[in-house]
Design a protein around this motif. Sequence first.
Motif, PDB file in Angstrom:
ATOM      1  N   ALA A  31      37.171  34.511  28.991  1.00  0.00           N
ATOM      2  CA  ALA A  31      38.288  34.182  29.771  1.00  0.00           C
ATOM      3  C   ALA A  31      38.873  35.146  30.958  1.00  0.00           C
ATOM      4  O   ALA A  31      39.406  35.171  31.596  1.00  0.00           O
ATOM      5  N   VAL A  32      38.816  36.673  30.395  1.00  0.00           N
ATOM      6  CA  VAL A  32      39.509  37.571  30.673  1.00  0.00           C
ATOM      7  C   VAL A  32      38.055  37.805  31.704  1.00  0.00           C
ATOM      8  O   VAL A  32      38.670  38.618  33.273  1.00  0.00           O
ATOM      9  N   ARG A  33      36.938  38.271  32.196  1.00  0.00           N
ATOM     10  CA  ARG A  33      36.201  38.788  32.720  1.00  0.00           C
ATOM     11  C   ARG A  33      35.986  38.110  34.008  1.00  0.00           C
ATOM     12  O   ARG A  33      35.984  38.946  35.097  1.00  0.00           O
ATOM     13  N   PRO A  34      35.962  37.143  34.202  1.00  0.00           N
ATOM     14  CA  PRO A  34      36.769  35.956  36.023  1.00  0.00           C
ATOM     15  C   PRO A  34      37.496  36.517  36.725  1.00  0.00           C
ATOM     16  O   PRO A  34      37.462  36.824  37.862  1.00  0.00           O
ATOM     17  N   PHE A  35      38.525  36.914  36.077  1.00  0.00           N
ATOM     18  CA  PHE A  35      40.034  37.974  36.778  1.00  0.00           C
ATOM     19  C   PHE A  35      39.247  39.287  37.718  1.00  0.00           C
ATOM     20  O   PHE A  35      39.751  39.785  38.070  1.00  0.00           O
ATOM     21  N   LEU A  36      38.722  40.443  36.296  1.00  0.00           N
ATOM     22  CA  LEU A  36      37.717  41.363  36.327  1.00  0.00           C
ATOM     23  C   LEU A  36      37.136  41.521  38.153  1.00  0.00           C
ATOM     24  O   LEU A  36      37.812  42.266  38.538  1.00  0.00           O
ATOM     25  N   MET A  37      36.347  40.166  37.846  1.00  0.00           N
ATOM     26  CA  MET A  37      35.288  40.303  39.525  1.00  0.00           C
ATOM     27  C   MET A  37      36.321  39.727  39.946  1.00  0.00           C
ATOM     28  O   MET A  37      36.094  40.227  41.018  1.00  0.00           O
ATOM     29  N   GLU A  38      36.863  39.069  40.085  1.00  0.00           N
ATOM     30  CA  GLU A  38      38.032  38.430  41.035  1.00  0.00           C
ATOM     31  C   GLU A  38      38.853  39.968  41.816  1.00  0.00           C
ATOM     32  O   GLU A  38      38.742  39.688  42.925  1.00  0.00           O
ATOM     33  N   SER A  39      39.651  40.854  40.794  1.00  0.00           N
ATOM     34  CA  SER A  39      40.210  42.105  40.598  1.00  0.00           C
ATOM     35  C   SER A  39      39.043  43.314  41.852  1.00  0.00           C
ATOM     36  O   SER A  39      39.172  43.175  43.327  1.00  0.00           O
ATOM     37  N   GLY A  40      37.761  43.113  41.539  1.00  0.00           N
ATOM     38  CA  GLY A  40      36.635  43.485  42.697  1.00  0.00           C
ATOM     39  C   GLY A  40      36.314  43.000  43.907  1.00  0.00           C
ATOM     40  O   GLY A  40      36.369  43.703  45.695  1.00  0.00           O
ATOM     41  N   ALA A  41      37.159  41.632  44.342  1.00  0.00           N
ATOM     42  CA  ALA A  41      37.065  41.192  45.670  1.00  0.00           C
ATOM     43  C   ALA A  41      38.537  41.469  46.653  1.00  0.00           C
ATOM     44  O   ALA A  41      38.543  40.929  46.923  1.00  0.00           O
ATOM     45  N   LEU A  42      39.585  41.694  45.575  1.00  0.00           N
ATOM     46  CA  LEU A  42      40.643  41.967  46.493  1.00  0.00           C
ATOM     47  C   LEU A  42      40.673  43.450  46.207  1.00  0.00           C
ATOM     48  O   LEU A  42      41.824  43.608  47.311  1.00  0.00           O
ATOM     49  N   ILE A  43      40.232  44.942  45.726  1.00  0.00           N
ATOM     50  CA  ILE A  43      40.706  45.589  45.767  1.00  0.00           C
ATOM     51  C   ILE A  43      39.526  46.641  45.656  1.00  0.00           C
ATOM     52  O   ILE A  43      38.464  46.191  44.499  1.00  0.00           O
ATOM     53  N   THR A  44      39.128  48.024  46.578  1.00  0.00           N
ATOM     54  CA  THR A  44      37.872  48.772  46.104  1.00  0.00           C
ATOM     55  C   THR A  44      38.502  49.235  45.204  1.00  0.00           C
ATOM     56  O   THR A  44      39.617  49.712  45.031  1.00  0.00           O
ATOM     57  N   ALA A  45      37.111  50.262  44.361  1.00  0.00           N
ATOM     58  CA  ALA A  45      37.449  51.075  43.331  1.00  0.00           C
ATOM     59  C   ALA A  45      38.167  52.164  44.254  1.00  0.00           C
ATOM     60  O   ALA A  45      39.385  52.709  43.537  1.00  0.00           O
ATOM     61  N   LYS A  46      38.407  52.728  45.900  1.00  0.00           N
ATOM     62  CA  LYS A  46      38.679  53.587  46.072  1.00  0.00           C
ATOM     63  C   LYS A  46      39.896  53.367  46.401  1.00  0.00           C
ATOM     64  O   LYS A  46      41.099  54.494  46.207  1.00  0.00           O
ATOM     65  N   GLU A  47      40.347  52.248  46.583  1.00  0.00           N
ATOM     66  CA  GLU A  47      41.751  51.777  47.639  1.00  0.00           C
ATOM     67  C   GLU A  47      42.703  51.691  45.757  1.00  0.00           C
ATOM     68  O   GLU A  47      44.163  52.344  45.755  1.00  0.00           O
ATOM     69  N   ALA A  48      42.008  51.707  44.834  1.00  0.00           N
ATOM     70  CA  ALA A  48      43.036  51.412  43.323  1.00  0.00           C
ATOM     71  C   ALA A  48      42.751  52.403  42.759  1.00  0.00           C
ATOM     72  O   ALA A  48      43.823  52.812  42.380  1.00  0.00           O
ATOM     73  N   VAL A  49      42.312  53.262  43.124  1.00  0.00           N
ATOM     74  CA  VAL A  49      41.620  54.710  41.811  1.00  0.00           C
ATOM     75  C   VAL A  49      41.004  54.472  41.637  1.00  0.00           C
ATOM     76  O   VAL A  49      40.361  54.726  40.926  1.00  0.00           O
ATOM     77  N   ARG A  50      41.977  53.433  40.953  1.00  0.00           N
ATOM     78  CA  ARG A  50      41.034  53.337  39.092  1.00  0.00           C
ATOM     79  C   ARG A  50      41.667  51.265  38.995  1.00  0.00           C
ATOM     80  O   ARG A  50      43.164  51.198  38.722  1.00  0.00           O
TER      81      ARG A  50
END
Length: 363
Positions: free
Chosen positions: A67-86
């Motif tokens: 249930a959690v993983r699709p939202f994790l992957m969606e977050s990857g399309a919303l913000i970059t690792a650099k922009e988010a910092v983490r």
Amino acid sequence: VIPYAATHAWFSAGCSDTWMCSGIASRRDFYERISSLSMAPLWESLHQLVPPQPAPKYQPAHWDYDAVRPFLMESGALITAKEAVRRVLILENPAMAGTACITPTLYAGLQLILPGEVAPSHRHTQSALRFIVEGEGAYTAVDGERTTMHEGDFVITPTWTWHDHGNDSSKPMVWLDGLDIPMIALFNAGFAENGAEDEQEITIPEGTSDARFASGLLPVDWKPSRQTSPIFNYPYARTREALARLTKAGPPDACHGYKLRYVNPASGGAPIATMGTFMQLLPKGFATSPYRSTDGTVFSVVEGEGESTIGDRTFRWKKRDHFVVPSWAKVVHKASSETVLFSFSDRPVQERLDLWREDRGGK
């Protein structure tokens, strides 16, 4: 002592006993007058401040990875690792909404880093652990040394050490972050600093820490400079082998199955001073005896499937799921197949303060 809330209710409703009414009124007047001096009577709250046994204000909870993983992957399309910092989705206890805590002393979250990304270098006084949930080939760099991470590895980031993460693999990497953020906040000892570059300079060959400290031997003249372990990657392959050997050494413990704790080779204590980390194997069909302890514990399912009954609630779990057992909550684990569970808690702090307690009967 009659609690103020009760006496106030009686007074408000009308009191037939003149002496009692006079006493209640006197107490209420006294409480109101001392409140202007930022004072309050201990006897009105002693039963809450010093309870007969732990009464946690948080609850058992379970996060289904499917249930959690699709939202994790969606977050990857919303913000970059650099922009988010983490780029992390927090596992927040349902009874502690808005606190970013999984227990009153611990933080937990699932971090995603996509192929080719870098999570920029920074450091902070909060200590962190990484437990790799999915993927392999990404790296963490800590104070000039990189380590490549694989599923099931346990990696530490000691307090105030420079660290960054990168993914040189072709697939997403997900790991569980565990930090002592609430503990550090309690002491108002939180400091953080961003690195000058996204990736720190690598000055130590990969594998150096493992070669120097992970063989059961230590360099002859080496002396520890801090309480955290000089090893910062505890590979799952090595841990799994140790568990397999343990199963051949005798019967499982009734409450834990086959359970090992990660150690700092320099001291025999926990790799991180504020968080204890553990790995346990439950044979197929094994059910633990009821157990409870004062350290609230976060679990990550590494292998297998089964269920845990925590208090009066039962959670079914499988590989990559997560769940939390509150302080002093009775827990029984049942393994439908051979199961391996990683967990972490605040046990080292409680033990240093002579507070930790367990009940192997679970009554």
